[in-house]
Scaffold this motif. Sequence first.
Motif, mmCIF file in Angstrom:
data_model
loop_
_atom_site.group_PDB
_atom_site.id
_atom_site.type_symbol
_atom_site.label_atom_id
_atom_site.label_comp_id
_atom_site.label_asym_id
_atom_site.label_seq_id
_atom_site.Cartn_x
_atom_site.Cartn_y
_atom_site.Cartn_z
ATOM 1 N N GLN A 281 -72.604 -56.430 -47.805
ATOM 2 C CA GLN A 281 -72.126 -56.143 -49.157
ATOM 3 C C GLN A 281 -70.963 -55.162 -49.153
ATOM 4 N N PHE A 282 -70.991 -54.181 -48.260
ATOM 5 C CA PHE A 282 -69.958 -53.158 -48.248
ATOM 6 C C PHE A 282 -69.027 -53.278 -47.032
ATOM 7 N N ASP A 283 -69.077 -54.416 -46.360
ATOM 8 C CA ASP A 283 -68.120 -54.681 -45.291
ATOM 9 C C ASP A 283 -66.828 -55.189 -45.929
ATOM 10 N N GLU A 284 -65.752 -54.529 -45.612
ATOM 11 C CA GLU A 284 -64.505 -54.867 -46.305
ATOM 12 C C GLU A 284 -63.306 -54.514 -45.431
ATOM 13 N N GLU A 285 -62.288 -55.326 -45.505
ATOM 14 C CA GLU A 285 -61.018 -55.018 -44.872
ATOM 15 C C GLU A 285 -59.938 -54.978 -45.950
ATOM 16 N N THR A 286 -59.216 -53.870 -46.007
ATOM 17 C CA THR A 286 -58.175 -53.698 -47.016
ATOM 18 C C THR A 286 -56.818 -53.759 -46.334
ATOM 19 N N TYR A 287 -55.965 -54.649 -46.848
ATOM 20 C CA TYR A 287 -54.647 -54.859 -46.269
ATOM 21 C C TYR A 287 -53.557 -54.463 -47.256
ATOM 22 N N ALA A 288 -52.389 -54.133 -46.725
ATOM 23 C CA ALA A 288 -51.209 -53.975 -47.573
ATOM 24 C C ALA A 288 -50.889 -55.345 -48.177
ATOM 25 N N ARG A 289 -50.576 -55.371 -49.469
ATOM 26 C CA ARG A 289 -50.435 -56.668 -50.124
ATOM 27 C C ARG A 289 -49.223 -56.765 -51.050
ATOM 28 N N LYS A 290 -48.454 -55.695 -51.185
ATOM 29 C CA LYS A 290 -47.323 -55.759 -52.116
ATOM 30 C C LYS A 290 -46.111 -55.070 -51.509
ATOM 31 N N ASP A 291 -44.973 -55.292 -52.133
ATOM 32 C CA ASP A 291 -43.753 -54.616 -51.727
ATOM 33 C C ASP A 291 -43.808 -53.188 -52.259
ATOM 34 N N GLY A 292 -43.909 -52.217 -51.363
ATOM 35 C CA GLY A 292 -44.038 -50.826 -51.762
ATOM 36 C C GLY A 292 -42.697 -50.212 -52.126
ATOM 37 N N LEU A 293 -42.779 -49.070 -52.790
ATOM 38 C CA LEU A 293 -41.566 -48.381 -53.229
ATOM 39 C C LEU A 293 -40.826 -47.702 -52.080
ATOM 40 N N PHE A 294 -41.554 -47.378 -50.997
ATOM 41 C CA PHE A 294 -40.917 -46.601 -49.923
ATOM 42 C C PHE A 294 -41.469 -47.041 -48.578
ATOM 43 N N GLU A 295 -41.066 -48.227 -48.144
ATOM 44 C CA GLU A 295 -41.606 -48.800 -46.920
ATOM 45 C C GLU A 295 -40.745 -48.531 -45.691
ATOM 46 N N LYS A 296 -39.545 -47.989 -45.857
ATOM 47 C CA LYS A 296 -38.632 -47.901 -44.718
ATOM 48 C C LYS A 296 -38.194 -46.478 -44.351
ATOM 49 N N GLY A 297 -38.050 -45.582 -45.292
ATOM 50 C CA GLY A 297 -37.563 -44.253 -44.968
ATOM 51 C C GLY A 297 -38.564 -43.448 -44.163
ATOM 52 N N PRO A 298 -38.111 -42.420 -43.412
ATOM 53 C CA PRO A 298 -39.025 -41.583 -42.613
ATOM 54 C C PRO A 298 -40.008 -40.805 -43.491
#
Length: 550
Positions: A281-298
Motif C-alpha cells: 500500500q505504501f510502496d511508491e516511486e516518485t519521479y520527476a514529471r514536469k519541466d521545472g523552473l530551474f533545471e540547468k543552473g548551478p
Amino acid sequence: MENHSDKNIQNSPSAVRLPMLLAATLAGGILIGATFFGGRPAYSGDIVRNLNKFREVLTWIDNAYVDSVSTDTLVDYGLEKMMTHLDPHSVYIPRKEVAAAKSQLESGFDGIGVEFNIFNDTVFVINAIPGGPSALAGIRSGDRLLKADGTSLAGKDVDNRLIFSKLRGMKGSVVKLDIQRRGEKDLLHFNVTRGRIPSYSVSAGYLIDDKTGYIKIDRFAESTYNEFRQVLSDLKNQGMQRLLLDLRGNGGGFKDRATNIVDELVGGNKLIVRTDGKGTQFDEETYARKDGLFEKGPVVLLVDENSASASEIVAGALQDHDRALLVGRRTFGKGLVQTPVDLSDGSEIRITVSRYYTPSGRCIQKPYSIYDSDDEDRYKHGELFYADSIKLDKKQAFKTDGGRTVYGGGGIVPDIFVSADTSYRTPYLYQLAARNIMAEYAFNYALSHKQDLSKMPFREYLGSFQVTDRMLADVVTMASASGIRRNDTQFARCKGYLREQLKALIASYIWEKKSGGLRNELYQVLNANDPTYKKALACFPQASQMAAVK
C-alpha cells in the motif's frame, strides 16, 4: 490484602460504555490497518485476547480503584506509551491537541493577524500583518495587549498557549482588545473580527548579487511548494542564474511538497524517492514529471544536523543526481514516513508506514538506539568540528549518477564540510535568550529610532549600521535588571554574536514584512558573517562544473 470476588463488582454506566467505545475505536483502527496493509483479517486471535485484557483492567480500575480516576486519561496515556514503543516518530495525539498539531503544517489559521512577543510579562505587538484584521482595525507595532475579552494578558502566568487561546478563533468571530499605546494616556479599545491568516514556510528569497539567488525554507508545510515556486520565479525574472537553497534547521513536513520542489530542479524523468513498507500500500516511486523552473543552473544546498526527513529527501535526490553541491554538516538521519489516522473520538495517531530510499538506494535512517544520545555523541566525537570524525558505514556505499561515492546508514553527508561555531555559546547568552533580552532591546531600539532608520535604504543600513559598545552596555544593564548576573568572560565570548543578532532584529522590526512572509532583511544581516553561507558562495565554481556535465 482484601480479596473481592467478581460478583461484588457492579459495573457503572461509564464502565459499561467504555469497553464498547474502546472496541469500536480499536476495530476502526484495525479496519484502516487492514486496508492499508493488504486486507488481513480485522480480528486476529492476539487482537481479541489483548482487547479483552485491556477491557478487564479498565473495568477493575473504574470500579475498584480506591481513588477517582479518569479512564480517558488512562487510555490516552496507554496509547501514547504504545506508540512510542514502536519507533521515535510514531505518536498518539489526544483530541485536544490535534488542532494544534495539524496547524504546524497548515497554510494558515483563523486569528487576528499579529506577531507578538512577551517582554517582562507583557505582550507586545511586533507586527500587525499588513492587510490583516488587526492592521485594518488600527493596531500598530509596539502596542501592548493587556486584555482579550476581559482576560488579562499580563503577568507571570501569561504564556503563548494562553495568548493563542484568546487571539485565535473561528473566522468572523470578534475579540475585544484592551491596548496600551506609547504616548497615549488612556487605554485603547478595539473590536477585531478574526480572519484567515496565512502561514508561511519560505522565510527568505532574495538576490545576493546580480546572478545569485538565495531561498530559505523553514519546513515543508501545506503551502511550501507554491511559495517556493513563486519566489523561484520572481528571482529568475530578476536575473538569477544560480541558486543557494538553505534547508538548515528544516525538520521536514509533507513528503510531496519536498518531491515537488526537487522536480523544479531536476530534469527528465529521474527517480526522486522510493518508499517501501510492510505490504504494498505504501510502496511508491516518485519521479520527476514536469519541466521545472530551474533545471540547468548551478545549485548549492545548505544542510546541517537539524535538517531532517523531507529535507533529507531533497538533499538525497539532488546529491544522488549530482544536481546540487551539498555544503554544511551531516543531516539528522530520519528516513521514515508517517501517515496520519483519525480515530473515532477525534484523536489521531501518526504511524510509521514505510522507509524511504534515495535514488541511489540509500536508506539514511539512523538506529533508534542512538536517538537520545546522538546530538551529544556528535559533539563529543568532534563530528561538528572535523570532517574526518564523521562515522561512515563503508558497507553502505552507493554511487551518484556521476560515479561519486555516497553513504547510507544515518543522515546525508555533505560534499563540502563546514565546522560548527560554538565558541559564542555561553550560559550568559542562554539566559539572555531565555528572558528575551535581545529581542526586547532590539524592539525598543527600533521603536525609538524607526523614524530615522526607515528613511535609510536597507542596503545602506546593511553596510554601515553598527551595534555600538554603548548599545551592548545597555543590553547588559537590562539583563542585570532582569536578574541575570553579569559575567564579563562569557559576555566577551558572545559579544560578536550579540552584535549580529541585534542588528538583524532591529532590521526585521524596521522593515516589516509587507507580503509573502519573507524576512529578507533579517537573513541578509545574519548571513553576512555566516561561515557556512560564505563557504557556499565560494563553492559555486565547483557547482557550476557539476551542472555543466548535465
